[in-house]
Design a protein around this motif. Structure first.
Motif, mmCIF file in Angstrom:
data_model
loop_
_atom_site.group_PDB
_atom_site.id
_atom_site.type_symbol
_atom_site.label_atom_id
_atom_site.label_comp_id
_atom_site.label_asym_id
_atom_site.label_seq_id
_atom_site.Cartn_x
_atom_site.Cartn_y
_atom_site.Cartn_z
ATOM 1 N N UNK A 1 0.857 -1.182 0.000
ATOM 2 C CA UNK A 1 0.000 0.000 0.000
ATOM 3 C C UNK A 1 0.896 1.237 0.000
ATOM 4 N N UNK A 2 0.321 2.415 0.256
ATOM 5 C CA UNK A 2 1.100 3.653 0.237
ATOM 6 C C UNK A 2 2.209 3.636 1.293
ATOM 7 N N UNK A 3 1.932 3.075 2.454
ATOM 8 C CA UNK A 3 2.969 2.966 3.490
ATOM 9 C C UNK A 3 4.097 2.052 3.016
ATOM 10 N N UNK A 4 3.751 1.005 2.291
ATOM 11 C CA UNK A 4 4.765 0.116 1.730
ATOM 12 C C UNK A 4 5.624 0.836 0.709
ATOM 13 N N UNK A 5 4.983 1.688 -0.104
ATOM 14 C CA UNK A 5 5.755 2.487 -1.063
ATOM 15 C C UNK A 5 6.691 3.435 -0.324
ATOM 16 N N UNK A 6 6.180 4.111 0.698
ATOM 17 C CA UNK A 6 7.008 5.063 1.437
ATOM 18 C C UNK A 6 8.213 4.374 2.059
ATOM 19 N N UNK A 7 8.021 3.187 2.575
ATOM 20 C CA UNK A 7 9.134 2.423 3.142
ATOM 21 C C UNK A 7 10.183 2.117 2.069
ATOM 22 N N UNK A 8 9.722 1.687 0.907
ATOM 23 C CA UNK A 8 10.634 1.414 -0.210
ATOM 24 C C UNK A 8 11.390 2.679 -0.607
ATOM 25 N N UNK B 1 22.260 8.436 -3.458
ATOM 26 C CA UNK B 1 21.753 9.792 -3.672
ATOM 27 C C UNK B 1 21.043 9.920 -5.028
ATOM 28 N N UNK B 2 19.857 10.543 -4.999
ATOM 29 C CA UNK B 2 19.059 10.752 -6.201
ATOM 30 C C UNK B 2 18.675 12.218 -6.284
ATOM 31 N N UNK B 3 18.601 12.770 -7.501
ATOM 32 C CA UNK B 3 18.217 14.171 -7.679
ATOM 33 C C UNK B 3 16.717 14.367 -7.555
ATOM 34 N N UNK B 4 15.952 13.434 -8.140
ATOM 35 C CA UNK B 4 14.496 13.577 -8.143
ATOM 36 C C UNK B 4 13.863 12.201 -8.260
ATOM 37 N N UNK B 5 12.854 11.981 -7.449
ATOM 38 C CA UNK B 5 12.078 10.748 -7.516
ATOM 39 C C UNK B 5 10.615 11.143 -7.563
ATOM 40 N N UNK B 6 9.926 10.686 -8.583
ATOM 41 C CA UNK B 6 8.479 10.873 -8.619
ATOM 42 C C UNK B 6 7.860 9.509 -8.856
ATOM 43 N N UNK B 7 6.602 9.384 -8.480
ATOM 44 C CA UNK B 7 5.956 8.078 -8.576
ATOM 45 C C UNK B 7 4.578 8.215 -9.199
ATOM 46 N N UNK B 8 4.213 7.180 -9.932
ATOM 47 C CA UNK B 8 2.865 7.055 -10.471
ATOM 48 C C UNK B 8 2.334 5.710 -10.005
ATOM 49 N N UNK B 9 1.081 5.709 -9.563
ATOM 50 C CA UNK B 9 0.474 4.513 -9.003
ATOM 51 C C UNK B 9 -0.572 3.965 -9.959
ATOM 52 N N UNK B 10 -0.547 2.663 -10.169
ATOM 53 C CA UNK B 10 -1.466 2.020 -11.097
ATOM 54 C C UNK B 10 -2.851 1.966 -10.465
ATOM 55 N N UNK B 11 -3.823 2.534 -11.165
ATOM 56 C CA UNK B 11 -5.210 2.504 -10.693
ATOM 57 C C UNK B 11 -5.961 1.319 -11.289
ATOM 58 N N UNK B 12 -5.601 0.938 -12.512
ATOM 59 C CA UNK B 12 -6.243 -0.200 -13.163
ATOM 60 C C UNK B 12 -5.235 -0.860 -14.094
#
Length: 146
Positions: free
Chosen positions: A109-116, A125-136
């Motif tokens: 879930x979202x907490x699992x993503x945040x942990x990852x 070190x990363x400059x930018x991380x963005x995420x997209x979540x699969x809805x379907x």
């Protein structure tokens, strides 16, 4: 003939040699010899069981878009080691264009993503991380087009 056999194996790798032979028009022994040759040639890399992620409590698929300012070999080694050590990460791809890496992960879930996410940024070190979540999920396959 090999492509027909590979297509059948992609559809059902658990099929018996007799069943495969009937489907592609070969004897049991001929099927076995062709499969062994395809394995030895590296065309067949392995056989797996496909699992239902949602039924196992891993219902959230996330695509992480990674940008970095670091492109030195030592950074890449650290990044590669970090992502390979995280079982939630199913695929990592170095991209062309504005995006450096695309990561596909399966989490609870979202907490699992945040942990990852937190574990990943602690390791490299990363400059930018963005995420997209699969809805379907409209289409998902492991079968290559033969």
């Amino acid at each position: 003939m090999d492509r027909r056999l590979l297509a059948e194996l992609q559809r059902d790798s658990d099929a018996s040699l007799e069943t495969l032979g009937e489907r592609v028009g070969l004897s049991r022994n001929a099927c076995w010899r062709r499969i062994r040759a395809l394995e030895e040639a590296g065309v067949i890399r392995g056989r797996v069981t496909l699992l239902d992620a949602a039924r196992l409590g891993l219902g959230l698929t996330v695509f992480m878009q990674i940008r970095t300012n670091a492109h030195a070999p030592d950074w890449l080694e650290r990044f590669s080691a970090a992502v390979k050590a995280m079982p939630e990460i199913l695929g990592v791809y170095r991209m062309s264009g504005d995006l450096d890496y695309l990561i596909r992960a399966q989490v609870t879930d979202m907490a699992g993503y945040d942990s990852l996410y937190q574990r990943l940024i602690r390791k490299v070190p990363l400059s930018d991380v963005s995420a997209s979540f699969v809805m379907e999920e409209i289409k998902e396959t492991t079968a290559l087009p033969l």
